[in-house]
Design a protein around this motif. Structure first.
Motif, PDB file in Angstrom:
ATOM      1  N   ALA A 118     140.397  84.132 166.970  1.00 56.07           N
ATOM      2  CA  ALA A 118     140.875  83.829 165.620  1.00 56.07           C
ATOM      3  C   ALA A 118     140.032  84.582 164.593  1.00 56.07           C
ATOM      4  CB  ALA A 118     140.799  82.331 165.355  1.00 56.07           C
ATOM      5  N   LEU A 119     140.659  84.886 163.457  1.00 56.13           N
ATOM      6  CA  LEU A 119     139.968  85.612 162.398  1.00 56.13           C
ATOM      7  C   LEU A 119     139.304  84.659 161.410  1.00 56.13           C
ATOM      8  CD1 LEU A 119     142.587  88.409 161.614  1.00 56.13           C
ATOM      9  CD2 LEU A 119     140.462  88.650 162.898  1.00 56.13           C
ATOM     10  N   THR A 120     138.101  85.014 160.997  1.00 56.51           N
ATOM     11  CA  THR A 120     137.373  84.265 159.979  1.00 56.51           C
ATOM     12  C   THR A 120     137.094  85.197 158.811  1.00 56.51           C
ATOM     13  OG1 THR A 120     136.302  82.809 161.590  1.00 56.51           O
ATOM     14  CG2 THR A 120     135.242  83.028 159.439  1.00 56.51           C
ATOM     15  N   ALA A 121     137.449  84.768 157.610  1.00 50.83           N
ATOM     16  CA  ALA A 121     137.249  85.592 156.417  1.00 50.83           C
ATOM     17  C   ALA A 121     135.894  85.294 155.789  1.00 50.83           C
ATOM     18  CB  ALA A 121     138.362  85.339 155.407  1.00 50.83           C
ATOM     19  N   VAL A 122     135.184  86.360 155.427  1.00 45.36           N
ATOM     20  CA  VAL A 122     133.840  86.244 154.872  1.00 45.36           C
ATOM     21  C   VAL A 122     133.738  87.109 153.619  1.00 45.36           C
ATOM     22  CG1 VAL A 122     131.378  86.643 155.299  1.00 45.36           C
ATOM     23  CG2 VAL A 122     132.862  85.874 157.170  1.00 45.36           C
ATOM     24  N   CYS A 123     133.063  86.587 152.605  1.00 42.79           N
ATOM     25  CA  CYS A 123     132.742  87.377 151.415  1.00 42.79           C
ATOM     26  C   CYS A 123     131.241  87.639 151.416  1.00 42.79           C
ATOM     27  CB  CYS A 123     133.144  86.639 150.144  1.00 42.79           C
ATOM     28  SG  CYS A 123     132.720  87.528 148.620  1.00 42.79           S
ATOM     29  N   GLN A 124     130.867  88.896 151.264  1.00 43.17           N
ATOM     30  CA  GLN A 124     129.456  89.266 151.248  1.00 43.17           C
ATOM     31  C   GLN A 124     129.049  89.700 149.844  1.00 43.17           C
ATOM     32  OE1 GLN A 124     127.772  91.506 154.568  1.00 43.17           O
ATOM     33  NE2 GLN A 124     126.833  92.931 153.117  1.00 43.17           N
ATOM     34  N   ARG A 125     127.946  89.135 149.374  1.00 43.81           N
ATOM     35  CA  ARG A 125     127.390  89.472 148.061  1.00 43.81           C
ATOM     36  C   ARG A 125     125.944  89.862 148.293  1.00 43.81           C
ATOM     37  NH1 ARG A 125     128.519  88.679 142.724  1.00 43.81           N
ATOM     38  NH2 ARG A 125     126.828  88.167 141.286  1.00 43.81           N
ATOM     39  N   GLY A 126     125.638  91.150 148.135  1.00 45.34           N
ATOM     40  CA  GLY A 126     124.311  91.578 148.523  1.00 45.34           C
ATOM     41  C   GLY A 126     123.733  92.690 147.683  1.00 45.34           C
ATOM     42  N   GLN A 127     122.506  93.055 148.020  1.00 44.93           N
ATOM     43  CA  GLN A 127     121.768  94.111 147.343  1.00 44.93           C
ATOM     44  C   GLN A 127     121.073  94.980 148.380  1.00 44.93           C
ATOM     45  OE1 GLN A 127     119.985  90.990 144.401  1.00 44.93           O
ATOM     46  NE2 GLN A 127     119.980  92.930 143.286  1.00 44.93           N
ATOM     47  N   TYR A 128     120.523  96.115 147.923  1.00 47.50           N
ATOM     48  CA  TYR A 128     119.839  97.044 148.816  1.00 47.50           C
ATOM     49  C   TYR A 128     118.417  97.303 148.339  1.00 47.50           C
ATOM     50  CZ  TYR A 128     124.505  98.419 150.563  1.00 47.50           C
ATOM     51  OH  TYR A 128     125.763  98.420 151.106  1.00 47.50           O
ATOM     52  N   LEU A 129     117.542  97.548 149.289  1.00 49.45           N
ATOM     53  CA  LEU A 129     116.279  98.220 149.021  1.00 49.45           C
ATOM     54  C   LEU A 129     116.437  99.633 149.561  1.00 49.45           C
ATOM     55  CD1 LEU A 129     113.388  95.718 149.877  1.00 49.45           C
ATOM     56  CD2 LEU A 129     114.162  96.486 147.642  1.00 49.45           C
ATOM     57  N   THR A 130     116.081 100.614 148.766  1.00 47.86           N
ATOM     58  CA  THR A 130     116.381 101.999 149.121  1.00 47.86           C
ATOM     59  C   THR A 130     115.127 102.868 149.100  1.00 47.86           C
ATOM     60  OG1 THR A 130     116.762 102.836 146.876  1.00 47.86           O
ATOM     61  CG2 THR A 130     118.604 101.695 147.947  1.00 47.86           C
ATOM     62  N   THR A 131     115.296 104.076 149.627  1.00 41.33           N
ATOM     63  CA  THR A 131     114.293 105.116 149.429  1.00 41.33           C
ATOM     64  C   THR A 131     114.394 105.594 147.982  1.00 41.33           C
ATOM     65  OG1 THR A 131     115.796 106.916 149.992  1.00 41.33           O
ATOM     66  CG2 THR A 131     114.599 105.869 151.820  1.00 41.33           C
ATOM     67  N   PRO A 132     113.423 106.370 147.505  1.00 33.79           N
ATOM     68  CA  PRO A 132     113.528 106.896 146.134  1.00 33.79           C
ATOM     69  C   PRO A 132     114.801 107.710 145.910  1.00 33.79           C
ATOM     70  CG  PRO A 132     111.296 107.152 146.938  1.00 33.79           C
ATOM     71  CD  PRO A 132     112.101 106.672 148.109  1.00 33.79           C
TER      72      PRO A 132
END
Length: 248
Positions: A118-132
């Protein structure tokens, strides 16, 4: 505060703590926090509520890492993420100043395949840490279960930049787009085309409802659907889209 030489930003543990504090008092049923190390393809953190959100226990996600996520990611939704969502995220990150990236929030929804298929729906709210240079090293954020969207074949993607003066916080929408994993879902129905024809003629929703012998609210819903399918923001843009693509 501890610093990471790779990212020239606060460590993932500190920013994750700040992120959790930001949302811990919000009413977020069926939500889970996560942190990912891209270099190791592993989850650094998954909260216990992951089982309620995604149908997979915290221990399973940590042990399986990104390999497990790719295995359970609904393949059409992943295609949209890989070809549309992620490239836009990277473009915006690279274009932003290093100090701006910590205020950028990336939102999108997707479906995962459960153990029973069965399918489960997910909402993702996120941020990144990046290289310069803007390349992601870590990502962290919040996952929310969306039971009502499991059968809806659209991927909503938006990017916001948060900021404020004093105690007043505001967000600026940098990007907003609706994607269709299945091209046939993007096509306008015959009824939508009929409504669009009368919209282009300048008729109101009430007048169109009378002409088509349907409820005015139905006309409004058709208009909302067409705005989503065409990626337009208002009726003027919708009419321009219809003319430009020879729909009317």
């Amino acid at each position: 505060m501890e610093r990471s030489a790779d990212t020239e930003k606060p460590s993932i543990h500190h920013v994750m703590e700040d992120f959790i504090r930001r949302y811990e008092h919000a009413s977020l049923p069926h939500a889970a926090f996560y942190a990912i190390d891209y270099s190791q393809r592993q989850y650094l953190l998954v909260s216990q509520s992951c089982g309620l959100v995604m149908g997979y226990r915290r221990e399973e996600m940590i042990e399986g890492g990104l390999g497990l996520l790719l295995d359970i990611y609904q393949r059409d939704d992943f295609r949209v993420y890989n070809q549309k969502v992620f490239p836009v995220n990277m473009q915006l990150l690279r274009a932003a100043l290093p100090e701006e990236r910590q205020n950028m929030i990336f939102n999108y929804n997707f479906r995962v395949v459960g153990k029973d298929g069965a399918l489960t729906a997910v909402c993702q709210r996120g941020q990144y840490l990046t290289t310069p240079e803007g390349l992601p090293v870590y990502s962290y954020g919040l996952l929310q279960h969306q039971a009502e969207r499991a059968s809806i074949h659209t991927v909503r993607h938006s990017v916001e930049r948060w900021g404020g003066i004093g105690d007043v916080f505001m967000n600026e929408v940098l990007h907003r787009q609706l994607y269709f994993p299945y091209e046939e879902d993007r096509m306008l129905t015959q009824r939508e085309r009929e409504v669009l024809k009368w919209i282009c003629e300048g008729f109101s929703s009430k007048q169109i409802a009378a002409k088509l012998h349907i409820a005015e609210n139905t006309v409004v819903n058709h208009r909302k659907s067409m705005l989503q399918k065409t990626g337009t923001l208002n009726v003027a843009q919708l009419v321009a889209f219809a003319v430009r693509n020879g729909i009317v």
